[in-house]
Design a protein around this motif. Structure first.
Motif, PDB file in Angstrom:
ATOM      1  N   ASP A 279      11.438  27.682 -26.970  1.00  0.00           N
ATOM      2  CA  ASP A 279      10.475  26.992 -27.400  1.00  0.00           C
ATOM      3  C   ASP A 279       9.110  27.542 -26.331  1.00  0.00           C
ATOM      4  OD1 ASP A 279       8.588  25.062 -27.327  1.00  0.00           O
ATOM      5  OD2 ASP A 279       8.573  24.311 -25.518  1.00  0.00           O
ATOM      6  N   ARG A 280       8.073  27.440 -26.862  1.00  0.00           N
ATOM      7  CA  ARG A 280       6.774  28.258 -26.730  1.00  0.00           C
ATOM      8  C   ARG A 280       7.166  30.191 -26.748  1.00  0.00           C
ATOM      9  NH1 ARG A 280       3.537  24.592 -23.776  1.00  0.00           N
ATOM     10  NH2 ARG A 280       4.115  22.399 -23.816  1.00  0.00           N
ATOM     11  N   GLU A 281       8.462  30.303 -26.916  1.00  0.00           N
ATOM     12  CA  GLU A 281       8.704  31.766 -27.264  1.00  0.00           C
ATOM     13  C   GLU A 281       8.606  32.135 -28.863  1.00  0.00           C
ATOM     14  OE1 GLU A 281      11.672  33.382 -24.754  1.00  0.00           O
ATOM     15  OE2 GLU A 281      10.802  31.812 -23.023  1.00  0.00           O
ATOM     16  N   ASN A 282       9.101  31.710 -29.821  1.00  0.00           N
ATOM     17  CA  ASN A 282       9.458  31.937 -30.792  1.00  0.00           C
ATOM     18  C   ASN A 282       8.866  30.833 -31.662  1.00  0.00           C
ATOM     19  OD1 ASN A 282      11.942  30.688 -30.390  1.00  0.00           O
ATOM     20  ND2 ASN A 282      13.137  32.348 -31.904  1.00  0.00           N
ATOM     21  N   GLY A 283       8.763  29.723 -31.466  1.00  0.00           N
ATOM     22  CA  GLY A 283       8.046  28.405 -32.158  1.00  0.00           C
ATOM     23  C   GLY A 283       8.160  26.896 -31.034  1.00  0.00           C
ATOM     24  N   PHE A 284       8.389  26.222 -31.031  1.00  0.00           N
ATOM     25  CA  PHE A 284       8.366  25.171 -30.697  1.00  0.00           C
ATOM     26  C   PHE A 284       9.290  24.196 -30.663  1.00  0.00           C
ATOM     27  CE2 PHE A 284       4.162  26.200 -30.647  1.00  0.00           C
ATOM     28  CZ  PHE A 284       3.182  26.227 -29.863  1.00  0.00           C
ATOM     29  N   THR A 285       9.934  23.197 -29.763  1.00  0.00           N
ATOM     30  CA  THR A 285      11.248  22.238 -30.239  1.00  0.00           C
ATOM     31  C   THR A 285      10.367  21.049 -29.363  1.00  0.00           C
ATOM     32  OG1 THR A 285      11.851  23.256 -27.839  1.00  0.00           O
ATOM     33  CG2 THR A 285      13.298  24.069 -29.435  1.00  0.00           C
ATOM     34  N   PHE A 286      11.530  19.999 -29.872  1.00  0.00           N
ATOM     35  CA  PHE A 286      11.073  18.824 -29.729  1.00  0.00           C
ATOM     36  C   PHE A 286      12.541  17.939 -29.214  1.00  0.00           C
ATOM     37  CE2 PHE A 286      11.467  18.721 -33.875  1.00  0.00           C
ATOM     38  CZ  PHE A 286      11.969  17.349 -34.979  1.00  0.00           C
ATOM     39  N   ARG A 287      12.780  16.806 -29.268  1.00  0.00           N
ATOM     40  CA  ARG A 287      13.646  16.417 -28.433  1.00  0.00           C
ATOM     41  C   ARG A 287      14.592  15.677 -30.013  1.00  0.00           C
ATOM     42  NH1 ARG A 287      10.690  14.600 -24.615  1.00  0.00           N
ATOM     43  NH2 ARG A 287      10.670  12.869 -25.969  1.00  0.00           N
ATOM     44  N   ALA A 288      15.199  15.954 -30.671  1.00  0.00           N
ATOM     45  CA  ALA A 288      16.340  15.615 -32.160  1.00  0.00           C
ATOM     46  C   ALA A 288      16.023  14.125 -31.981  1.00  0.00           C
ATOM     47  CB  ALA A 288      17.479  16.099 -32.387  1.00  0.00           C
ATOM     48  N   GLY A 289      15.743  13.664 -32.953  1.00  0.00           N
ATOM     49  CA  GLY A 289      15.172  12.357 -34.101  1.00  0.00           C
ATOM     50  C   GLY A 289      13.985  12.135 -33.337  1.00  0.00           C
TER      51      GLY A 289
ATOM     52  N   CYS B 178       8.421  34.575 -42.946  1.00  0.00           N
ATOM     53  CA  CYS B 178       7.071  33.774 -43.888  1.00  0.00           C
ATOM     54  C   CYS B 178       6.238  33.792 -42.622  1.00  0.00           C
ATOM     55  CB  CYS B 178       7.164  32.809 -44.614  1.00  0.00           C
ATOM     56  SG  CYS B 178       8.828  33.494 -46.171  1.00  0.00           S
ATOM     57  N   GLY B 179       6.297  34.322 -41.536  1.00  0.00           N
ATOM     58  CA  GLY B 179       5.378  33.923 -40.945  1.00  0.00           C
ATOM     59  C   GLY B 179       5.070  33.008 -40.416  1.00  0.00           C
ATOM     60  N   THR B 180       5.229  31.849 -40.849  1.00  0.00           N
ATOM     61  CA  THR B 180       5.430  30.295 -40.619  1.00  0.00           C
ATOM     62  C   THR B 180       5.539  29.737 -39.378  1.00  0.00           C
ATOM     63  OG1 THR B 180       5.920  29.709 -42.901  1.00  0.00           O
ATOM     64  CG2 THR B 180       5.648  28.118 -41.844  1.00  0.00           C
ATOM     65  N   THR B 181       4.719  28.880 -38.474  1.00  0.00           N
ATOM     66  CA  THR B 181       5.165  28.821 -37.478  1.00  0.00           C
ATOM     67  C   THR B 181       5.929  27.848 -37.414  1.00  0.00           C
ATOM     68  OG1 THR B 181       3.211  29.112 -36.230  1.00  0.00           O
ATOM     69  CG2 THR B 181       4.581  27.613 -34.715  1.00  0.00           C
ATOM     70  N   VAL B 182       7.626  27.404 -36.695  1.00  0.00           N
ATOM     71  CA  VAL B 182       8.766  26.748 -36.547  1.00  0.00           C
ATOM     72  C   VAL B 182       8.804  25.792 -35.596  1.00  0.00           C
ATOM     73  CG1 VAL B 182      11.198  26.477 -36.507  1.00  0.00           C
ATOM     74  CG2 VAL B 182       9.977  28.160 -37.978  1.00  0.00           C
ATOM     75  N   VAL B 183       8.704  24.466 -36.162  1.00  0.00           N
ATOM     76  CA  VAL B 183       8.788  23.696 -35.007  1.00  0.00           C
ATOM     77  C   VAL B 183      10.439  23.164 -34.818  1.00  0.00           C
ATOM     78  CG1 VAL B 183       8.132  21.103 -33.652  1.00  0.00           C
ATOM     79  CG2 VAL B 183       6.435  22.700 -34.398  1.00  0.00           C
ATOM     80  N   ALA B 184      11.198  22.791 -34.280  1.00  0.00           N
ATOM     81  CA  ALA B 184      12.836  22.640 -34.474  1.00  0.00           C
ATOM     82  C   ALA B 184      12.945  21.774 -33.871  1.00  0.00           C
ATOM     83  CB  ALA B 184      13.395  23.871 -34.410  1.00  0.00           C
ATOM     84  N   SER B 185      14.249  20.965 -33.619  1.00  0.00           N
ATOM     85  CA  SER B 185      14.953  20.838 -32.852  1.00  0.00           C
ATOM     86  C   SER B 185      15.556  20.833 -32.029  1.00  0.00           C
ATOM     87  CB  SER B 185      16.255  19.893 -33.557  1.00  0.00           C
ATOM     88  OG  SER B 185      15.819  18.712 -34.703  1.00  0.00           O
TER      89      SER B 185
END
Length: 362
Positions: A302-312, A284-291
């Motif tokens: 990370d930084r290629e098709n969205g962003f990641t973070f440490r789960a929890g 849908c064209g929405t930027t994803v930030v995922a575990s």
């Protein structure tokens, strides 16, 4: 070829998304030439006595059709809840190919109560000719935890993304339709309200950003932990900050994704086998930030098709959201290109043939 599809999860008019990926697999298999696809399935029940009788009917039909129906292939979803009847069927019909599709806590325990299901699945797995898993993460789980040989495992991402439903839509039009502020940048959550789905991590992140007048927050979901959700919304004074929706049909979810600038996928569930919702948001064209763990790790970069973070970690989620909000034009271009490439790889039109080829070559 005769195929019998077996699942204790299947959509109904009241619950149209419950086991929708099973229904999607059925539709794909019906495209196979010279193939008959029948099914023995269950829909969702909340009334215990109705559920009990439905399971009796379900198991009886599996045994009758499986043993006497002359099927070449039995394709079973959710191993634990079909383990006993399919093990019996395989005993009487050893030449019938048994293809199992693992999905989540049927093979990975999130809470102590799940362990009984794992024991049932472990009983059935040796009977399988092939096991379909939704992601590379789950392929490794099946090899490591259950000793399934690599040649028996086939990765198929739960039907993939339906791009006839999930595609970019006019943001302002849908914001106006929902009577929401068109000047705000919306950050959202779409998932069940269950243990370790990360809804609480999302709300902790909202607390860090709640004083930002340029931001809005959307929460879509329902589930067993709704009382805890409502309590947290009140205690953290977020009832007017977060716009909440119950579970929505897929078309409405796609509209909500298009309204969101950022979709947060904060799962910390070991049984999160893929996380198709993150891919649907990308479509849908929405930027994803995922575990950065479990199912999403199969496709998030990370930084290629969205962003990641440490789960929890709500603080790390907040930092990742801020990185997404303040991307440079070059970063936006890189992430959008990465999203498009990822969605193409997981699109249903590209994956349908993969499943068809697998069954045609059994």
């Amino acid at each position: 070829m005769k195929i019998l599809l077996v699942s204790n999860m299947y959509p109904s008019e009241m619950y149209p998304h419950y086991g929708v990926f099973v229904q999607n697999a059925e539709k794909i298999l019906c495209k196979l030439p010279n193939t008959q696809v029948d099914k023995v399935v269950m829909c969702k029940h909340y009334i215990k006595i109705a559920k009990l009788f439905d399971y009796l009917r379900f198991y009886t039909q599996i045994l009758c059709k499986g043993i006497f129906g002359g099927y070449d292939v039995i394709y079973g979803h959710f191993l634990s809840h079909i383990a006993i009847p399919l093990r019996i069927v395989k005993f009487f019909r050893p030449k019938c190919k048994l293809v199992l599709n693992a999905h989540g806590n049927d093979v990975v325990a999130d809470v102590p109560g799940d362990r009984k299901w794992i024991r049932l699945s472990r009983m059935l797995i040796p009977c399988a000719d092939h096991i379909i898993v939704p992601s590379e993460y789950f392929r490794q789980v099946m090899k490591r935890e259950f000793g399934v040989p690599a040649e028996k495992l086939f990765v198929y991402p739960s039907g993939g993304v339906d791009r006839e439903v999930f595609y970019p839509r006019d943001r302002e039009e849908h914001l106006n339709h929902m009577l929401m502020d068109t000047k705000k940048r919306y950050i959202g959550y779409v998932s069940r309200v269950e243990a370790d789905k990360g809804w609480d991590t999302f709300l902790e992140m909202v607390c860090f950003l709640a004083d930002r007048k340029d931001l809005g927050f959307i929460f879509v979901g329902a589930g067993a932990e709704e009382p805890a959700l409502r309590k947290m919304l009140v205690e953290r004074k977020l009832t007017t900050t977060v716009t909440t929706f119950d579970l929505q049909p897929q078309d409405e979810v796609a509209k909500l994704f298009s309204v969101m600038e950022i979709f947060c996928f904060p799962t910390r569930r070991k049984s999160e086998s893929l996380g198709l919702v993150g891919l649907e948001a990308m479509a849908c064209g929405t930027t994803v930030v995922a575990s950065n763990a479990y199912g999403p790790s199969s496709y998030m970069r990370d930084r290629e098709n969205g962003f990641t973070f440490r789960a929890g970690d709500a603080e790390d989620l907040t930092r990742a959201v801020n990185r997404a909000l303040y991307m440079t034009d070059i970063e936006k271009e890189r992430v959008r290109a990465g999203m498009a490439k990822t969605v193409a790889a997981y699109s249903r039109e590209n994956l349908d043939q993969k499943l068809l080829d697998f069954f045609a070559n059994l």
